[in-house]
Scaffold this motif. Structure first.
Motif, PDB file in Angstrom:
ATOM      1  N   TYR A  32       0.890  -1.154   0.000  1.00 17.26           N
ATOM      2  CA  TYR A  32       0.000   0.000   0.000  1.00 17.26           C
ATOM      3  C   TYR A  32       0.934   1.212   0.000  1.00 17.26           C
ATOM      4  CZ  TYR A  32      -3.339  -3.565   1.148  1.00 17.26           C
ATOM      5  OH  TYR A  32      -4.101  -4.706   1.116  1.00 17.26           O
ATOM      6  N   PHE A  34       2.188   5.304  -0.893  1.00 11.38           N
ATOM      7  CA  PHE A  34       1.747   6.686  -0.771  1.00 11.38           C
ATOM      8  C   PHE A  34       2.894   7.624  -1.180  1.00 11.38           C
ATOM      9  CE2 PHE A  34      -1.937   5.692   1.926  1.00 11.38           C
ATOM     10  CZ  PHE A  34      -1.576   4.460   2.429  1.00 11.38           C
ATOM     11  N   TYR A  36       3.685  11.677  -0.212  1.00  5.17           N
ATOM     12  CA  TYR A  36       3.327  12.865   0.541  1.00  5.17           C
ATOM     13  C   TYR A  36       4.260  13.999   0.150  1.00  5.17           C
ATOM     14  CZ  TYR A  36       0.234  10.465   3.893  1.00  5.17           C
ATOM     15  OH  TYR A  36      -0.792   9.777   4.477  1.00  5.17           O
ATOM     16  N   LEU A  46      -1.073  14.496   1.560  1.00  4.73           N
ATOM     17  CA  LEU A  46      -1.104  13.355   0.652  1.00  4.73           C
ATOM     18  C   LEU A  46      -1.248  13.817  -0.789  1.00  4.73           C
ATOM     19  CD1 LEU A  46      -1.275  10.197   0.471  1.00  4.73           C
ATOM     20  CD2 LEU A  46      -3.754  10.519   0.342  1.00  4.73           C
ATOM     21  N   LYS A  49      -2.168   7.827  -3.693  1.00  5.99           N
ATOM     22  CA  LYS A  49      -2.015   6.554  -3.007  1.00  5.99           C
ATOM     23  C   LYS A  49      -2.351   5.414  -3.971  1.00  5.99           C
ATOM     24  CE  LYS A  49      -6.676   7.251  -1.233  1.00  5.99           C
ATOM     25  NZ  LYS A  49      -7.480   7.593  -0.045  1.00  5.99           N
ATOM     26  N   PHE A  51      -3.506   1.275  -3.793  1.00  7.51           N
ATOM     27  CA  PHE A  51      -3.875   0.090  -3.020  1.00  7.51           C
ATOM     28  C   PHE A  51      -3.989  -1.135  -3.909  1.00  7.51           C
ATOM     29  CE2 PHE A  51      -4.301   2.185   0.870  1.00  7.51           C
ATOM     30  CZ  PHE A  51      -4.943   3.387   0.680  1.00  7.51           C
ATOM     31  N   GLY A  94       2.501   1.445   3.628  1.00 11.24           N
ATOM     32  CA  GLY A  94       1.664   1.220   4.798  1.00 11.24           C
ATOM     33  C   GLY A  94       1.540  -0.256   5.102  1.00 11.24           C
ATOM     34  N   SER A  95       1.633  -0.604   6.383  1.00 14.93           N
ATOM     35  CA  SER A  95       1.549  -2.004   6.770  1.00 14.93           C
ATOM     36  C   SER A  95       1.237  -2.080   8.248  1.00 14.93           C
ATOM     37  CB  SER A  95       2.870  -2.728   6.485  1.00 14.93           C
ATOM     38  OG  SER A  95       3.903  -2.202   7.309  1.00 14.93           O
ATOM     39  N   SER A  97      -0.859  -3.470  11.899  1.00 17.65           N
ATOM     40  CA  SER A  97      -2.189  -3.478  12.488  1.00 17.65           C
ATOM     41  C   SER A  97      -2.923  -2.159  12.290  1.00 17.65           C
ATOM     42  CB  SER A  97      -2.091  -3.810  13.985  1.00 17.65           C
ATOM     43  OG  SER A  97      -1.232  -2.878  14.628  1.00 17.65           O
ATOM     44  N   ALA A  98      -2.197  -1.081  12.285  1.00  9.58           N
ATOM     45  CA  ALA A  98      -2.818   0.235  12.087  1.00  9.58           C
ATOM     46  C   ALA A  98      -2.390   0.841  10.763  1.00  9.58           C
ATOM     47  CB  ALA A  98      -2.447   1.172  13.233  1.00  9.58           C
ATOM     48  N   ARG A  99      -1.867   0.003   9.892  1.00  6.62           N
ATOM     49  CA  ARG A  99      -1.368   0.489   8.601  1.00  6.62           C
ATOM     50  C   ARG A  99      -0.423   1.667   8.800  1.00  6.62           C
ATOM     51  NH1 ARG A  99      -5.647  -1.360   9.036  1.00  6.62           N
ATOM     52  NH2 ARG A  99      -6.647   0.555   9.709  1.00  6.62           N
ATOM     53  N   GLN A 100       0.438   1.514   9.777  1.00  6.15           N
ATOM     54  CA  GLN A 100       1.398   2.574  10.030  1.00  6.15           C
ATOM     55  C   GLN A 100       2.352   2.684   8.849  1.00  6.15           C
ATOM     56  OE1 GLN A 100       0.729  -0.071  11.914  1.00  6.15           O
ATOM     57  NE2 GLN A 100       2.578  -1.084  12.667  1.00  6.15           N
ATOM     58  N   LEU A 101       2.825   3.901   8.630  1.00  9.57           N
ATOM     59  CA  LEU A 101       3.635   4.202   7.454  1.00  9.57           C
ATOM     60  C   LEU A 101       5.125   4.066   7.749  1.00  9.57           C
ATOM     61  CD1 LEU A 101       1.692   7.372   6.263  1.00  9.57           C
ATOM     62  CD2 LEU A 101       1.562   5.081   5.296  1.00  9.57           C
ATOM     63  N   PHE A 103       8.452   5.434   5.980  1.00  9.54           N
ATOM     64  CA  PHE A 103       8.797   6.482   5.030  1.00  9.54           C
ATOM     65  C   PHE A 103      10.198   6.290   4.464  1.00  9.54           C
ATOM     66  CE2 PHE A 103       5.500   9.724   5.280  1.00  9.54           C
ATOM     67  CZ  PHE A 103       4.825   9.378   6.431  1.00  9.54           C
ATOM     68  N   GLY A 104      10.372   6.798   3.243  1.00 10.80           N
ATOM     69  CA  GLY A 104      11.707   6.986   2.723  1.00 10.80           C
ATOM     70  C   GLY A 104      12.328   8.229   3.339  1.00 10.80           C
TER      71      GLY A 104
ATOM     72  N   PHE B  33      -0.761   8.406  15.587  1.00 14.21           N
ATOM     73  CA  PHE B  33       0.666   8.091  15.436  1.00 14.21           C
ATOM     74  C   PHE B  33       1.518   9.272  15.877  1.00 14.21           C
ATOM     75  CE2 PHE B  33      -0.483   4.615  12.571  1.00 14.21           C
ATOM     76  CZ  PHE B  33      -1.648   5.085  11.984  1.00 14.21           C
ATOM     77  N   TYR B  35       5.419  10.507  14.946  1.00 18.88           N
ATOM     78  CA  TYR B  35       6.627  10.331  14.155  1.00 18.88           C
ATOM     79  C   TYR B  35       7.643  11.382  14.560  1.00 18.88           C
ATOM     80  CZ  TYR B  35       4.003   7.396  10.861  1.00 18.88           C
ATOM     81  OH  TYR B  35       3.259   6.403  10.285  1.00 18.88           O
TER      82      TYR B  35
END
Lengths: 113, 114
Positions: A32, A34, A36, A46, A49, A51, A94-95, A97-101, A103-104, B33, B35
């Motif tokens: 998933y 994204f 930003y 954003l 995205k 999916f 995104g991945s 339990s909470a689809r936490q991101l 980042f690069g 969250f 960060y």
């Protein structure tokens, strides 16, 4: 564990020129993805995205990105850059339990007049 | 519009102080969250919460704790601030278990520990 690589720390383009920002990801399942954008002193907004479905996704401000599973890439493109596009751009996957991101490290875009 | 509000844009604290960073969202999001953003490192996840009173460690939780007593509020706590915690802190929120969604970010808090 997932990871995201943005190989270009800083890119400079002239106004009106085309733009491509690179993003490669590592993730075991269907990603998933994204993009930003962060303008100076601002939070993240954003752009677009992905999916599932069509691998070419359209976003705001004239941006688009193409998902290429064979290359593990999700590159961001814009056909004609405007001075207001100068900002820092982040790719994320995104991945969890909470689809936490995840980042690069970001690509800083400078636009020359 | 979704709004994620961080209580301070800029903070200066002394080494050893206890620091609270507050975040409030107005969209009834389940997920929240924290960060940390540092040049060249992008954003790194400190902690997240998927429900009231629930919390999970992210990638860099050491030196931090969190509190979520109400759904709309998620606090980041530095128990004893250190200079290496000088950074930009970003709060975000999102809906739960709906993949066609996005994370909304606050404006950030730039914390300087002296």
């Amino acid at each position: 564990a997932q990871s995201v690589t943005q190989p270009d720390i800083h890119i400079t383009v002239s106004e009106g020129a085309s733009l491509e920002l690179r993003c490669n990801y590592s993730y075991g399942a269907t990603p998933y993805l994204f993009w930003y954008v962060q303008s100076p002193g601002q939070g993240l907004q954003l752009l677009l995205k992905y999916f599932s479905g069509d691998t070419l996704v359209q976003g705001i401000k004239g941006f688009e990105a193409e998902f290429k599973r064979s290359q593990s890439s999700f590159n961001l493109r814009k056909p004609s850059v405007h001075w207001s596009d100068a900002a820092e751009y982040f790719c994320a996957v995104g991945s969890g339990s909470a689809r936490q991101l995840t980042f690069g490290s970001g690509t800083q875009l400078t636009v020359l007049p | 519009d979704v709004k994620v509000t961080q209580s301070s844009r800029y903070l200066v604290k002394r080494t050893g102080e206890k620091v609270f960073l507050e975040c409030v969202q107005d969209m009834d999001h389940e997920n929240m969250f924290w960060y940390r953003q540092d040049p060249g490192l992008g954003l790194r996840l400190i902690y997240f919460s998927y429900d009231v009173k629930m919390k999970e460690k992210g990638d860099i939780p050491e030196g931090y704790s969190v509190s979520r007593e109400k759904k709309e509020r998620f606090s980041l706590i530095l128990e004893s601030a250190s200079t290496n915690q000088t950074s930009m802190y970003l709060c975000a929120s999102s809906w739960d278990r709906v993949w066609n969604t996005e994370a909304f970010f606050g404006q950030g808090t730039r914390l300087t520990v002296v």
